[in-house]
Write an enzyme that holds these catalytic residues in place. Structure first.
Site, mmCIF file in Angstrom:
data_model
loop_
_atom_site.group_PDB
_atom_site.id
_atom_site.type_symbol
_atom_site.label_atom_id
_atom_site.label_comp_id
_atom_site.label_asym_id
_atom_site.label_seq_id
_atom_site.Cartn_x
_atom_site.Cartn_y
_atom_site.Cartn_z
ATOM 1 N N ARG A 153 -56.843 24.752 58.636
ATOM 2 C CA ARG A 153 -57.465 24.979 57.315
ATOM 3 C C ARG A 153 -58.154 23.715 56.812
ATOM 4 O O ARG A 153 -59.237 23.779 56.237
ATOM 5 C CB ARG A 153 -56.431 25.476 56.313
ATOM 6 C CG ARG A 153 -55.957 26.894 56.625
ATOM 7 C CD ARG A 153 -54.908 27.368 55.649
ATOM 8 N NE ARG A 153 -53.745 26.488 55.713
ATOM 9 C CZ ARG A 153 -52.808 26.407 54.791
ATOM 10 N NH1 ARG A 153 -52.859 27.147 53.708
ATOM 11 N NH2 ARG A 153 -51.783 25.585 54.936
ATOM 12 N N ASN A 206 -53.983 31.188 55.800
ATOM 13 C CA ASN A 206 -53.001 31.586 56.806
ATOM 14 C C ASN A 206 -52.506 32.988 56.497
ATOM 15 O O ASN A 206 -52.363 33.363 55.330
ATOM 16 C CB ASN A 206 -51.805 30.634 56.815
ATOM 17 C CG ASN A 206 -52.115 29.304 57.449
ATOM 18 O OD1 ASN A 206 -53.109 29.154 58.153
ATOM 19 N ND2 ASN A 206 -51.271 28.329 57.198
#
Length: 89
Positions: A18, A36
């Protein structure tokens, strides 16, 4: 200008995916989000020029511990007023 929705699987959680996605998207002027999922995949929407999105994916996959096994991808409608890329939780 396109917008692509993706589910990415592999070694993509707990490895800086990320962070790299956020950094690469902002550097390339792309918008969208990354988050996620509970099943171990990452969900990603990214919007911008097609060649920049390809470059973005290459930069994310170049992370030391990141290994993409599969990408489920489809083009979706562009969001006209979106201005940034975000990490969602």
């Amino acid at each position: 200008m396109i917008r692509r929705h993706m589910y990415i699987s592999g070694d993509v959680q707990g490895v800086g995916f990320r962070y790299r996605a956020n950094y690469a998207a902002r550097a390339l002027g792309l918008t969208g989000y990354v988050r996620n999922l509970y099943d171990g995949r990452v969900e990603l929407e990214v919007q911008g020029e097609r060649d920049l999105i390809s470059r973005f994916l290459g930069e994310v996959d170049a992370g030391s511990f990141i290994h993409i096994d599969d990408i489920e991808s489809k083009d979706i409608p562009v969001i006209e007023d979106e201005r940034t890329f975000k990490v969602r939780h």
